[in-house]
Write a protein that holds these residues in place. Structure first.
Motif, PDB file in Angstrom:
ATOM      1  N   GLY A  44      40.724  44.051  31.434  1.00 44.26           N
ATOM      2  CA  GLY A  44      42.119  44.513  30.598  1.00 44.26           C
ATOM      3  C   GLY A  44      41.768  44.928  29.290  1.00 44.26           C
ATOM      4  O   GLY A  44      42.262  46.116  28.736  1.00 44.26           O
ATOM      5  N   LEU A  45      41.147  44.179  28.579  1.00 44.95           N
ATOM      6  CA  LEU A  45      40.908  44.367  27.150  1.00 44.95           C
ATOM      7  C   LEU A  45      39.721  45.504  27.187  1.00 44.95           C
ATOM      8  O   LEU A  45      39.881  46.406  26.197  1.00 44.95           O
ATOM      9  CB  LEU A  45      40.094  43.217  26.376  1.00 44.95           C
ATOM     10  N   GLY A  46      38.851  45.559  28.095  1.00 43.88           N
ATOM     11  CA  GLY A  46      37.675  46.840  28.106  1.00 43.88           C
ATOM     12  C   GLY A  46      38.453  48.014  28.236  1.00 43.88           C
ATOM     13  O   GLY A  46      38.145  48.992  27.615  1.00 43.88           O
ATOM     14  N   THR A  47      39.694  48.089  29.143  1.00 44.70           N
ATOM     15  CA  THR A  47      40.366  49.323  29.409  1.00 44.70           C
ATOM     16  C   THR A  47      40.901  49.857  27.958  1.00 44.70           C
ATOM     17  O   THR A  47      40.671  50.968  27.921  1.00 44.70           O
ATOM     18  CB  THR A  47      41.248  49.007  30.651  1.00 44.70           C
ATOM     19  N   MET A  48      41.240  48.832  27.402  1.00 45.45           N
ATOM     20  CA  MET A  48      42.209  49.256  26.090  1.00 45.45           C
ATOM     21  C   MET A  48      40.917  49.600  24.864  1.00 45.45           C
ATOM     22  O   MET A  48      41.495  50.667  24.212  1.00 45.45           O
ATOM     23  CB  MET A  48      42.926  47.984  25.628  1.00 45.45           C
ATOM     24  N   ILE A  49      39.853  49.039  25.120  1.00 46.92           N
ATOM     25  CA  ILE A  49      38.785  49.379  24.341  1.00 46.92           C
ATOM     26  C   ILE A  49      38.496  50.946  24.442  1.00 46.92           C
ATOM     27  O   ILE A  49      38.398  51.857  23.584  1.00 46.92           O
ATOM     28  CB  ILE A  49      37.751  48.499  24.147  1.00 46.92           C
ATOM     29  N   PHE A  50      38.378  51.198  25.795  1.00 46.23           N
ATOM     30  CA  PHE A  50      38.082  52.584  26.312  1.00 46.23           C
ATOM     31  C   PHE A  50      39.052  53.581  25.808  1.00 46.23           C
ATOM     32  O   PHE A  50      38.576  54.621  25.375  1.00 46.23           O
ATOM     33  CB  PHE A  50      37.979  52.583  27.796  1.00 46.23           C
ATOM     34  N   LEU A  51      40.072  53.347  25.924  1.00 43.90           N
ATOM     35  CA  LEU A  51      41.119  54.220  25.554  1.00 43.90           C
ATOM     36  C   LEU A  51      41.390  54.380  24.150  1.00 43.90           C
ATOM     37  O   LEU A  51      41.592  55.510  23.784  1.00 43.90           O
ATOM     38  CB  LEU A  51      42.717  53.814  26.057  1.00 43.90           C
ATOM     39  N   LEU A  52      41.175  53.359  23.313  1.00 43.63           N
ATOM     40  CA  LEU A  52      41.072  53.458  21.809  1.00 43.63           C
ATOM     41  C   LEU A  52      39.847  54.630  21.285  1.00 43.63           C
ATOM     42  O   LEU A  52      40.047  55.515  20.797  1.00 43.63           O
ATOM     43  CB  LEU A  52      41.028  52.421  21.311  1.00 43.63           C
ATOM     44  N   VAL A  53      38.691  54.250  21.736  1.00 47.48           N
ATOM     45  CA  VAL A  53      37.456  54.854  21.617  1.00 47.48           C
ATOM     46  C   VAL A  53      37.294  56.162  21.828  1.00 47.48           C
ATOM     47  O   VAL A  53      36.810  57.273  21.259  1.00 47.48           O
ATOM     48  CB  VAL A  53      36.163  54.201  22.079  1.00 47.48           C
ATOM     49  N   THR A  54      37.917  56.391  23.187  1.00 46.49           N
ATOM     50  CA  THR A  54      37.995  58.011  23.655  1.00 46.49           C
ATOM     51  C   THR A  54      39.302  58.703  23.507  1.00 46.49           C
ATOM     52  O   THR A  54      39.730  59.916  23.785  1.00 46.49           O
ATOM     53  CB  THR A  54      38.000  57.934  25.345  1.00 46.49           C
ATOM     54  N   ARG A  55      40.089  58.029  22.123  1.00 47.44           N
ATOM     55  CA  ARG A  55      41.116  58.863  21.745  1.00 47.44           C
ATOM     56  C   ARG A  55      42.191  59.226  22.651  1.00 47.44           C
ATOM     57  O   ARG A  55      42.866  60.118  22.480  1.00 47.44           O
ATOM     58  CB  ARG A  55      40.646  59.884  20.991  1.00 47.44           C
ATOM     59  N   ASN A  56      42.360  58.446  23.612  1.00 50.36           N
ATOM     60  CA  ASN A  56      43.477  58.554  24.716  1.00 50.36           C
ATOM     61  C   ASN A  56      43.429  59.817  25.486  1.00 50.36           C
ATOM     62  O   ASN A  56      44.373  60.319  25.852  1.00 50.36           O
ATOM     63  CB  ASN A  56      44.834  58.430  24.264  1.00 50.36           C
ATOM     64  N   ARG A  57      42.069  60.375  25.609  1.00 52.89           N
ATOM     65  CA  ARG A  57      41.833  61.753  26.287  1.00 52.89           C
ATOM     66  C   ARG A  57      41.234  61.395  27.638  1.00 52.89           C
ATOM     67  O   ARG A  57      41.371  62.672  28.224  1.00 52.89           O
ATOM     68  CB  ARG A  57      41.033  62.461  25.362  1.00 52.89           C
ATOM     69  N   ILE A  58      40.878  60.316  27.933  1.00 50.31           N
ATOM     70  CA  ILE A  58      40.148  60.257  29.188  1.00 50.31           C
ATOM     71  C   ILE A  58      40.772  59.124  30.021  1.00 50.31           C
ATOM     72  O   ILE A  58      40.632  57.912  29.538  1.00 50.31           O
ATOM     73  CB  ILE A  58      38.553  60.046  29.160  1.00 50.31           C
ATOM     74  N   PRO A  59      41.694  59.447  31.112  1.00 49.80           N
ATOM     75  CA  PRO A  59      42.326  58.220  31.815  1.00 49.80           C
ATOM     76  C   PRO A  59      41.291  57.573  32.757  1.00 49.80           C
ATOM     77  O   PRO A  59      40.807  58.096  33.318  1.00 49.80           O
ATOM     78  CB  PRO A  59      43.377  59.080  32.543  1.00 49.80           C
TER      79      PRO A  59
END
Length: 449
Positions: A64-79
């Motif tokens: 779950g934490l990794g998913t949120m890191i992913f969304l932050l780093v990719t600027r919410n552009r890649i689901p």
């Protein structure tokens, strides 16, 4: 300013439309779709800690934490949801045999840091060099040998409870062909539930741990230990994670009705974020992560690509991680169920490697490609071993090295001799690729090239 704009009236999606990553539905349906993503990832994500012996709740927390890191780093552009990667199973098992769980976590951290560095490099100079280093011929071989290398471990589990394992396999198979939509895509999870029911009926499940567990509590954490002789076990995994992430970015670009290359500027951020998530997981006792194809299926079925749904999924996973009874229930899954699910999953990993070859029309009438695949697969499946000083290299590392060295080495020599250019070398089934595979190493869909 809102992170997401509201799509239409927030409840209906008109025919031919999709909910883009920067949009969302109203919060009630968004939360519902986020929960679907949790269910979609669950079957595969919880199997990894059960097989490796890591605490499921800890793996769920870092997923779950990794998913949120992913969304932050990719600027919410890649689901995307970051779930446990099966590519780590073989190196974790080998490293645990050498240095225990903490030593295996050290290898996970090494892989994560390496992937993050690759991501930073790609963000700085682009990803063309990755396509040149790992064309589909090489990547397909690496993915296939990782899956097939695990086959003996699946049999070890099946052998202990063959009836339960068979029930699990049958459940997976029947769910795949009996049901449509989301339920059909959850065949692994449904098969595990079928196998679990059979195991419970046969007295193979011990429910005592569930009753003893608390309702609320923090997941167990473990610090890694670092041993340089596991480097060779984990570095090949980085190549697989690179391929998986690039494939995910291009799939999302195509599904959101953009060109396959539209999101390429974010490939570096994608790799960086997965590397950071894997590093964090290794530092705390979780499994390495990767972007999940299972969740692409949910997006294809719902036409909702909103990253808001993935924030819901990530937060839900974190909440579930703090419910010890939930984690205890997962840990009661018996060995026969794991063996049945592993039989299907490990085979699927191997076949996915072959699928890469098929989709990119790799020419196996070319003896360079044929030799590269043949040698690397046998090395990986037979689990060859080599020791150099304090470093031990096993089938996955050696097979990966063989694929890279043979493919690039043979092509380099052939560029000087021209020995493979004649028609006399193309009599083993005919060409499946209009041009030699080396001439255009690309991850783009062959049809679009």
């Amino acid at each position: 300013m809102s992170l997401w704009s509201l799509h239409g009236d927030g409840y209906r999606i008109q025919p031919g439309q999709v909910v883009a990553p920067g949009e969302r539905l109203a919060w009630p349906p968004t939360i519902g779709i986020g929960m679907q993503h949790v269910v979609a990832m669950f079957g595969a994500t919880f199997l990894v800690p059960l097989i490796t012996g890591f605490p499921p709740s800890t793996t769920l927390l870092f997923s779950g934490l990794g998913t949120m890191i992913f969304l932050l780093v990719t600027r919410n552009r890649i689901p995307s949801y970051l779930g446990s990667s099966f590519a780590f199973l073989a190196p974790i098992a080998a490293a645990q045999g050498m240095h225990g769980p903490a030593g295996a976590l050290g290898g996970v951290v090494m892989a994560g840091v390496t992937l993050a560095l690759v991501g930073a490099l790609v963000q700085a100079i682009g990803h063309a060099w990755i396509s040149a280093l790992m064309p589909p011929m090489v990547t397909g071989a690496i993915v296939a040998l990782i899956g097939l290398n695990l086959a003996p471990t699946a049999w070890d589990s099946v052998e202990k409870a063959p009836v339960t394992a068979l029930a699990t396999i049958v459940g997976i198979v029947l769910c795949t062909v009996l049901f449509r939509g989301l339920l059909g895509r959850l065949s692994i999870l449904v098969g595990v539930l079928v196998g679990y029911a059979v195991a419970a009926f046969r007295g193979e499940v011990d429910f005592a741990a569930i009753g003893a567990a608390d309702w609320v509590g923090a997941p167990a954490l473990m610090a890694p230990q670092f041993h340089w002789n596991v480097v060779g076990l984990f570095l090949p995994v980085v190549l697989v994670l690179v391929a998986e992430n690039i494939g995910h970015v291009k799939s999302v670009a195509q599904m959101t009705e953009l060109s396959a290359d539209a999101l390429d500027p974010l490939i570096g951020r994608t790799l960086l974020s997965d590397g950071l998530a894997t590093t964090l997981a290794g530092l705390g006792g979780g499994s390495g992560t990767t972007t999940y194809a299972e969740n692409i299926g949910v997006m294809a079925a719902t036409k909702v690509y909103s990253t808001a749904a993935y924030w819901v999924a990530g937060l839900t996973a974190v909440v579930l991680a703090f419910l010890p009874k939930f984690g205890a229930a997962i840990q009661t899954v018996p060995v026969g169920v794991l063996g049945g699910a592993a039989t299907v999953l490990y085979g699927m990993i191997g076949v996915l490697g072959f699928r890469i070859w098929v989709e990119h029309r790799v020419d196996f009438s070319n003896p360079i490609n044929l030799t590269t695949g043949a040698v690397s697969l046998v090395i990986g499946i037979a689990n060859y071993k080599a020791t150099v000083g304090d470093f031990t290299f096993e089938g996955i590392a050696l097979g990966t090295a063989a694929a890279l060295v043979l493919y690039h080495g043979m092509n380099a020599i052939n560029s000087l001799t021209g020995a493979v250019s004649g028609e006399d070398h193309l009599q083993m089934g005919g060409s499946t690729n209009p041009a030699p595979e080396i001439s255009d190493p690309s991850w783009a869909d062959p049809v679009d090239r």
